[in-house]
Each structure stands twice: as C-alpha cells, then as structure tokens.
Motif scaffolding. Structure first.
Motif, mmCIF file in Angstrom:
data_model
loop_
_atom_site.group_PDB
_atom_site.id
_atom_site.type_symbol
_atom_site.label_atom_id
_atom_site.label_comp_id
_atom_site.label_asym_id
_atom_site.label_seq_id
_atom_site.Cartn_x
_atom_site.Cartn_y
_atom_site.Cartn_z
ATOM 1 N N ARG A 1 47.846 36.919 56.309
ATOM 2 C CA ARG A 1 47.059 38.019 56.838
ATOM 3 C C ARG A 1 45.631 37.898 56.321
ATOM 4 O O ARG A 1 45.355 37.180 55.357
ATOM 5 N N ALA A 2 44.717 38.630 56.975
ATOM 6 C CA ALA A 2 43.319 38.576 56.588
ATOM 7 C C ALA A 2 43.123 39.122 55.175
ATOM 8 O O ALA A 2 43.787 40.081 54.768
ATOM 9 N N TYR A 3 42.223 38.503 54.440
ATOM 10 C CA TYR A 3 41.923 38.900 53.061
ATOM 11 C C TYR A 3 41.190 40.238 53.041
ATOM 12 O O TYR A 3 40.335 40.520 53.888
ATOM 13 N N THR A 4 41.539 41.095 52.071
ATOM 14 C CA THR A 4 40.812 42.346 51.841
ATOM 15 C C THR A 4 40.310 42.343 50.407
ATOM 16 O O THR A 4 40.765 41.557 49.565
ATOM 17 N N GLY A 5 39.390 43.233 50.120
ATOM 18 C CA GLY A 5 38.788 43.279 48.792
ATOM 19 C C GLY A 5 39.768 43.591 47.678
ATOM 20 O O GLY A 5 39.490 43.314 46.507
ATOM 21 N N GLU A 6 40.916 44.171 48.016
ATOM 22 C CA GLU A 6 41.903 44.530 46.998
ATOM 23 C C GLU A 6 42.858 43.386 46.675
ATOM 24 O O GLU A 6 43.655 43.489 45.740
ATOM 25 N N GLU A 8 37.523 32.043 57.946
ATOM 26 C CA GLU A 8 37.717 33.445 57.546
ATOM 27 C C GLU A 8 38.821 33.469 56.493
ATOM 28 O O GLU A 8 39.842 32.787 56.656
ATOM 29 N N PRO A 9 38.628 34.200 55.387
ATOM 30 C CA PRO A 9 39.627 34.149 54.313
ATOM 31 C C PRO A 9 40.959 34.796 54.713
ATOM 32 O O PRO A 9 40.988 35.901 55.271
ATOM 33 N N PHE A 10 42.045 34.078 54.433
ATOM 34 C CA PHE A 10 43.395 34.578 54.655
ATOM 35 C C PHE A 10 44.199 34.431 53.364
ATOM 36 O O PHE A 10 43.976 33.506 52.576
ATOM 37 N N VAL A 11 45.116 35.377 53.146
ATOM 38 C CA VAL A 11 45.983 35.319 51.964
ATOM 39 C C VAL A 11 47.424 35.113 52.411
ATOM 40 O O VAL A 11 47.827 35.514 53.505
ATOM 41 N N ARG A 12 48.188 34.466 51.530
ATOM 42 C CA ARG A 12 49.610 34.245 51.782
ATOM 43 C C ARG A 12 50.410 35.417 51.230
ATOM 44 O O ARG A 12 50.124 35.915 50.137
#
Length: 303
Positions: free
Chosen positions: A43-48, A64-68
């Motif tokens: 999913r897309a990276y958020t500041g948290e 675009e930054p994505f996190v696992r």
C-alpha cells in the motif's frame, strides 16, 4: 451440583465440533497487521509508517513510496476478563453460567494452534489471575476456577438495616487487566453485564490503546423487558436494596422499558467511544450460534 470442569469441557468441545469446526476455519488468521513472516499486500506509504517497511523495488518502479504489509505470527496471547460480581450471579443460574460457558468455549477455540490463554476473574471481594498457558490442562484450570463459588464480600450493617453491597468497580477491573497484560499485546475478551459504578469508559479505552478488545455484554431478557408477574419484591442485583413493585402496572412497565432503552443506548455509546468491538448475548440465546456470529463479525472487521 456444579458441572465438573472436565465434563463441561467435553460437552463444549462436542458442541464446538458440531457448530464451529469448518465454519470458522481461517476466521482469526491474526489480530492485526504487523511485522510477522507472511507478506500480504502493498500500500502507499504514509507519514506514520516505519521506513524500514518500504519496498524499495516497487517504489523505484512506480516513482512513489510503497510499504509492505505482513500478518503477524498466528500464535497469540488471549485473555478472558470475566466479571464475577453479584449482578452476574443474581437470580440463580443465568448470566454467570453463560459467561462461564462462553469463556471456556473461547479459550478452547483460541487455544487450538498453540495459542496461549490466560484469565482474569474479577469481583470486588477478590480477584484471580491465571497466567496464560497453552494446552487442554490450561482450559480445565480456567473452567475449574470459573465453576468454583465466587467469594462473598464482607457486608456492613448500618443502623439495623439489611447489609448493603458495594456496586462493582468496573474501572478497577479494567485497570487490573491493563496492568496484568502490559508486557505483550494481546486479544482480550471482556465478559460482563456492565452493571456497576460509572467511570469505567476511560480505563477501558486505555486498554484498547495496546490490545484488541472484544466486549461481550451478557444480558438477562428480564433486564430489557420485565415480565408481568404481579406484585413482587425486586432486589437491586448489586446493592441488595429491595422494593415492592406491581409488574402488571402499565405505567410502571412503560417507565421501566424507557429506562432500559436509555441504558442500552448509553452503554452502546460508551463502548463505541471506548473503541471496543461490542457484542450482546442474552441468556436465552443459542450460545454456539451467537459465538459463530460474533467470530464471523470479528473476521469481517479485520479485512
């Protein structure tokens, strides 16, 4: 005569096998998204988010930054917080019996797969904490404690009146649960009628900051709709105060129904504000059917 713990567990295991096995397979894969071993999604990276969870290959491709996202390990620690106050025992076998069967059923269900289960049995007179362990012996230990007679609080007589009991300190019950479970994030089931002193909403809400909390309200149908029994003596389940009432009086019945509706709305709002998943089980319900519905609802809520 009380049901022996082993007989109660055998009976509940048989009912669990008939009603739950197969229907709930995979229904509680994990309590929450975490950093376990099983990858589930991107999913897309958020500041948290933790930057260590960024998938740099996908980020480079999509610019675009994505996190696992991962599921936590299946093994978890569950706690059963059971209200054993006077109002749960009032009126003979009823709410306390339902809470006992529900607690043992949940313990058996959660313990499959090697999960640890502990219990906190609370009453103003005494509290009992059973450290979380695995295995059938632990379920029998919890069942034994639940089937044991609840302690009787000391009563103080004032000016010749009937001794009064203190109302249940639910806030103290939730503070005890928070202190007991502080070391590890857990899945906590609270079984109570939520009849007691006000002021428990904040301690319950604080418990949800660290754990996933499921509140199960055990209710006697007579608390929602008083039956027409003529003139009877009504006793406050918590304080022991008695009052002579005519249950056939339509004005009284209407007033009591209005008070019951207002209390239901107040409790529903308080549990929602505390941020817990709340369920209501009445003493005349099919317990296994209610358990199936509750676990299915929890599974939908986590998706």
């Amino acid at each position: 005569m009380a049901t022996p713990p082993d007989r109660l567990l055998r009976r509940l295991e048989w009912r669990l096998g008939r009603r739950l096995d197969g229907r709930l397979r995979g229904a509680y894969r994990t309590v929450r998204h975490g950093a376990g071993l099983d990858f589930t999604d991107l999913r897309a990276y958020t500041g948290e988010d933790d930057v260590r969870h960024i998938d740099w290959n996908v980020t480079a491709r999509l610019d675009e930054p994505f996190v696992r996202q991962y599921t936590e390990d299946r093994e978890l620690t569950a706690w059963l917080v059971v209200d054993r106050s006077a109002s749960m025992r009032f009126g003979g076998p009823g709410k306390d019996s339902v809470a006992t069967e529900l607690a043992v059923s949940l313990a058996r269900l959660v313990s499959r797969g090697g999960n640890r289960v502990g219990a906190i049995l609370f009453d103003n007179a005494a509290q009992r904490v059973l450290a979380p362990r695995t295995g059938r012996d632990q379920i029998l230990r919890i069942a034994h404690e639940l089937l044991a007679p609840a302690p009787v609080a000391a009563k103080r007589r004032i000016r010749g009146r009937k001794p009064a009991r203190a109302t249940t300190d639910l806030a103290a019950m939730f503070r005890l649960a928070a202190a007991t479970t502080a070391r590890r994030r857990s899945l906590i089931f609270v079984m109570s009628d939520f009849i007691g002193e006000p002021g428990w909403e904040r301690p319950l809400g604080m418990l949800t900051h660290r754990h996933e909390v499921v509140a199960i309200r055990v209710v006697d149908p007579a608390e929602l709709d008083l039956p027409d029994l003529g003139v009877i003596v009504v006793e406050d389940a918590e304080t022991g105060e008695q009052l002579l009432v005519d249950t056939g009086d339509p004005l009284l019945r209407g007033r009591l129904a209005g008070q019951a509706d207002a209390r239901e709305a107040e409790l529903t709002g308080a549990l929602r504000r505390a941020g817990v998943a709340a369920h209501r089980i009445t003493t005349d319900q099919d317990l296994m059917a209610a358990l199936v519905q509750m676990v299915r609802a929890a599974g939908r809520g986590r998706r």
